[in-house]
Design a protein around this motif. Structure first.
Motif, short mmCIF file in Angstrom:
data_model
loop_
_atom_site.label_atom_id
_atom_site.label_comp_id
_atom_site.label_asym_id
_atom_site.label_seq_id
_atom_site.Cartn_x
_atom_site.Cartn_y
_atom_site.Cartn_z
N GLY A 92 0.80 -0.95 -0.10
CA GLY A 92 0.43 0.02 -0.12
C GLY A 92 0.70 1.51 -0.16
N GLY A 93 0.68 2.66 0.25
CA GLY A 93 1.14 3.62 0.98
C GLY A 93 2.17 3.13 0.74
N GLN A 94 3.90 3.97 1.02
CA GLN A 94 4.88 3.37 1.19
C GLN A 94 5.24 4.97 1.85
N HIS A 95 5.23 4.80 3.26
CA HIS A 95 5.52 6.50 3.98
C HIS A 95 7.72 6.12 4.59
N ALA A 96 7.99 4.99 5.01
CA ALA A 96 9.15 4.53 5.04
C ALA A 96 10.09 4.49 4.36
N SER A 97 10.53 4.99 3.29
CA SER A 97 11.46 5.44 2.21
C SER A 97 11.43 6.34 1.69
N PRO A 98 12.91 6.13 1.29
CA PRO A 98 14.06 5.36 0.49
C PRO A 98 15.16 5.35 1.41
N PHE A 99 14.61 5.03 2.47
CA PHE A 99 16.46 5.28 3.64
C PHE A 99 16.89 4.56 2.30
N CYS A 100 18.29 4.53 2.34
CA CYS A 100 19.20 4.37 2.14
C CYS A 100 20.73 3.96 3.50
N SER A 101 21.67 3.06 2.77
CA SER A 101 21.98 2.18 3.71
C SER A 101 24.11 3.23 3.60
N GLU A 145 24.33 0.33 -0.57
CA GLU A 145 24.12 -1.10 -1.45
C GLU A 145 21.90 -1.35 -1.42
N TYR A 146 21.40 -0.60 -0.45
CA TYR A 146 20.44 -0.90 -0.55
C TYR A 146 19.04 0.20 -0.72
N LEU A 147 18.49 0.91 -0.66
CA LEU A 147 17.42 1.75 -0.44
C LEU A 147 16.43 0.59 1.13
N SER A 148 14.88 1.17 1.66
CA SER A 148 14.15 0.43 2.33
C SER A 148 12.96 1.29 2.41
N ALA A 149 11.79 0.33 2.11
CA ALA A 149 10.12 0.99 1.45
C ALA A 149 9.28 0.31 2.15
N ALA A 150 9.22 0.84 3.30
CA ALA A 150 8.50 -0.06 4.35
C ALA A 150 6.49 0.54 4.20
N SER A 151 5.84 -0.25 4.19
CA SER A 151 4.36 0.55 3.77
C SER A 151 3.86 1.01 5.26
N GLU A 152 3.42 1.45 5.14
CA GLU A 152 2.38 2.83 5.93
C GLU A 152 1.09 2.26 5.64
N TYR A 153 0.04 1.93 4.51
CA TYR A 153 -0.77 1.20 4.54
C TYR A 153 -0.60 -0.51 4.17
N SER A 154 -1.42 -1.03 4.96
CA SER A 154 -1.25 -2.26 4.39
C SER A 154 -2.74 -2.22 3.56
N ILE A 155 -1.88 -3.53 2.93
CA ILE A 155 -3.08 -4.60 2.17
C ILE A 155 -3.86 -5.63 1.46
N PRO A 156 -4.30 -6.75 1.94
CA PRO A 156 -4.72 -7.61 1.94
C PRO A 156 -3.96 -8.15 0.39
N LEU A 157 -3.28 -8.99 0.40
CA LEU A 157 -2.71 -9.99 -0.61
C LEU A 157 -3.12 -11.49 -0.97
N TYR A 196 3.71 0.86 9.14
CA TYR A 196 5.26 1.56 9.74
C TYR A 196 5.68 3.28 8.86
N ASP A 197 5.96 4.15 9.47
CA ASP A 197 5.73 4.97 9.39
C ASP A 197 7.37 5.86 8.80
#
Ligand code: K7E
Ligand code: CUA
Length: 654
Positions: A152-161, A165-177, A225-226
């Motif tokens: 769903g909408g991702q707010h905790a993103s795109p944090f960088c290592s 090496e990586y960007l991390s993106a965490a969903s704020e809004y959960s959705i059914p999968l 995830y904020d």
């Protein structure tokens, strides 16, 4: 003086304290003008990249002057220069939901090497339609956008290592999968707890060309995830996220997601998780998502639809993922320059919670686990909590560090910046900020060695700070001098959109490597016209391609006939100039599209579908020379069934 009694001395001291606590001054200190004044022709010390929130773009300011230098189009069609309208750029806005010409940019992340900014790229997220963009800092252009699937909408993103090496993106809004996963599922919203999922996405960055790839995902409980941050130094293999709604509410969250006294903080050893993913753990699921990249040779963006992604369950990465009990409904999470401390703003309280990385590691080593949540162990609170900063103002949101042992947090409700010692947790200074600051930044504040000196508060509410502009106003930023013991307000400046997050990079990291114009001989756009004599108009059925050149102060061709109602006319305009800052513009009467701005050596294309017969003027929109007004031409449009042949040229050619 010898008559001064102890009591009077105290009174005097109190008076002096209140006199110098003009720190609440709404108007700044006296020498502020000198500190922010950049004389004409001189440059600022820092570039400041600010996310524009619902502007969908990133705007660039000079610090300390606050001058608006540029706006980088990212997720929004930008008629100013044709971004998202020009054929070369349209694909950057493609998603699995189709062409999405708007975004909500929140977090700016500069690329890093060894925990320090390296000046290569800026990454920014779209919170609404989950995607991440990569901006090239040599051109200030968006070169890539990547959709994040199963999210769903991702707010905790795109944090960088630390080493990008990586960007991390965490969903704020959960959705059914759906199982197996795919592009959507039709279930009652009330089945939230059973069917909805959060998702942590780990996006790998190719160190050579910056290309992003969703390397793997981790399915997590349906909390919101904020914010997130990678560790630094000794904690660099970890990434941390705040979340709220551990209640798993799906309606009226303002009440229902604030029930529990504590929420949970997620900590992942990304290095370990990546190693496990690369061993083939988890499931590769089918799901379509768009990946759009600008080809550096043609400078034309192309969409590739990706079909697969590896998804891990918490049980796949045992020993690499933990919850820490956190403050209630937290917001910002920030890692100190040493990597030793992780601080969290408790937006519903007046405290900042500071964890010690060492304590977390010890608790893990000692299996200090109180319970598990969806298979994820929760570490014992008393053994991971280092300290609480009390009196951090009302509604602490975000934290930043100066590299000299101090943390600073914004307090949204009490409208202030609060400074405290990382060592003691004691507040040492506070300063009003107008009004309701969200993020704040210190140049390099999320690197191993912050540059210190300045602090910028990103205020949400503007009200009376500037001349009023009706009911809608730009947001306001405030620049503070933090080089002394006490903060000093230096400058207010208005900024576009709703700035959520900002990053400052020293000018020297960026300014020397700038592309000033494109080399015409290396322009491999399929529709490039390198010489005026190669300009042409070609009909193929209903499609007409106009290969046009622009140079001071004419277009070739500037007279075109033989276009018919119902045609699809593709103008491809090459700017033949080979000189810095001589763009040409292109606009045609009634074109249901945007104008173009064409940079020297570049080619830009735009599509026009004439609906009515007539003769249509076009002209250059950028004042390029003393004869700029004369830079114009005509297109004749005939009826669908007419036998007017394609003819084109300049002057006597026609
Ligand atoms: Cu606090 Cu989107 Cu980082 Cu706004 S976010 S404030
Ligand atoms: Cu070219 Cu004005």
């Amino acid at each position: 003086m010898s008559l001064l009694t102890g009591g009077m001395a105290v009174l005097l001291a109190m008076f002096m304290f209140s006199a110098c606590s003009s720190n609440d001054s709404k108007t700044g200190n006296n020498d502020a003008a000198n500190q922010v004044y950049i004389p004409p022709g001189k440059h600022d010390q820092f570039y400041s990249f600010m996310s524009g929130g619902w502007s969908g773009n990133v705007s660039v300011y000079g610090i300390p002057s606050g001058r608006h230098l540029y706006t980088i189009p990212v997720f929004s069609q930008t008629p100013m220069n044709g971004y998202g309208y020009a054929s070369e750029t349209k694909a950057l806005l493609n998603t699995s939901s189709g062409f999405v010409p708007w975004g909500d940019t929140h977090h700016i992340q500069p690329s890093k090497t060894d925990g320090m900014y390296d000046g290569r790229w800026i990454f920014v997220n779209d919170r609404n339609t989950p995607r991440i963009a990569r901006i090239n800092l040599k051109t200030f252009r968006t070169d890539e956008t990547l959709e994040i699937p199963n999210t769903g909408g991702q707010h905790a993103s795109p944090f960088c290592s630390s080493n990008t090496e990586y960007l991390s993106a965490a969903s704020e809004y959960s959705i059914p999968l759906p199982k197996p996963m795919g592009n959507g599922v039709d279930v009652p919203i009330s089945s939230y707890k059973k069917n909805f999922h959060g998702m942590i996405s780990m996006v790998k960055v190719n160190q050579h060309n910056g290309h992003m790839k969703v390397d793997f995902q981790i399915e997590v409980p349906p909390f919101d995830y904020d914010l997130g941050r990678f560790g630094l130094g000794e904690s660099k293999n970890w990434v941390f996220y705040t979340d709220y709604n551990s209640e798993e509410a799906h309606s009226l969250l303002e009440v229902n997601a604030s029930q529990k006294d504590k929420d949970l903080v997620l900590a992942i050893n990304w290095k370990k998780a990546a190693a496990i993913a690369h061993q083939g753990k988890g499931t590769v699921v089918s799901t379509d998502y768009d990946h759009n990249i600008v080809n550096p040779r043609t400078r034309w963006a192309k969409t590739t639809v990706e079909h697969k992604v590896r998804v891990l369950q918490p049980s796949d990465i045992k020993g690499a993922m933990y919850f820490l009990p956190g403050p209630k409904s937290p917001h910002g999470i920030n890692v100190s320059p040493s990597g030793k401390y992780i601080s969290i703003g408790g937006k519903l309280s007046s405290t900042v919670t500071v964890y010690s990385y060492n304590d977390i590691q010890n608790a893990i080593k000692n299996h200090d686990v109180t319970k598990t949540v969806d298979g994820i162990p929760v570490l014992s609170f008393k053994n991971v909590e280092a300290k609480q900063v009390k009196k951090a103002g009302l509604g602490p949101l975000h934290i930043e560090y100066d590299g000299k042992g101090y943390g600073y947090n914004t307090a949204f409700i009490s409208s202030e910046i609060v400074k405290w010692s990382l060592k003691t947790g004691k507040v040492v200074d506070r300063h009003a900020s107008y009004y309701s600051p969200g993020h704040l930044t210190i140049p390099g504040g999320d690197t191993r060695k912050p540059y210190g000196k300045y602090l910028i508060a990103l205020n949400k509410i503007t009200k009376d700070r500037y001349l009023p502009t009706g009911p809608e106003m730009f947001a306001g930023e405030q620049l503070f001098d933090i080089s002394g013991d006490r903060m000093k307000l230096l400058l207010d400046f208005p900024v576009e959109g709703e700035p959520h997050n900002v990053a400052e990079l020293p000018a020297s990291l960026i300014d020397t490597g700038q592309v000033k114009y494109f080399d015409l001989s290396k322009n491999h756009n399929p529709y490039v016209t390198r010489k005026e004599k190669d300009a042409k108009v070609v009909r193929k059925g209903n499609r007409v391609d106009v290969y046009m050149t622009a140079i001071r102060s004419h277009f070739v061709p500037d007279n075109i006939e033989g276009i018919k109602v119902g045609d699809e006319v593709h103008f491809h305009i090459t700017n033949l100039e080979q000189e810095w800052d001589i763009p040409h513009g292109f606009a045609l009467k009634g074109m249901q599209n945007a104008g173009l701005l064409i940079i020297p050596g570049d080619t830009r294309s735009i599509v026009w579908k004439p609906k009515k017969i007539g003769v249509y003027p076009f002209y250059c929109t950028d004042f390029c020379s003393a004869l700029h007004q004369e830079m114009q031409g005509y297109v004749r449009v005939s009826p669908r069934n007419s036998d007017v042949k394609i003819k084109y040229g300049t002057n006597k050619d026609l």
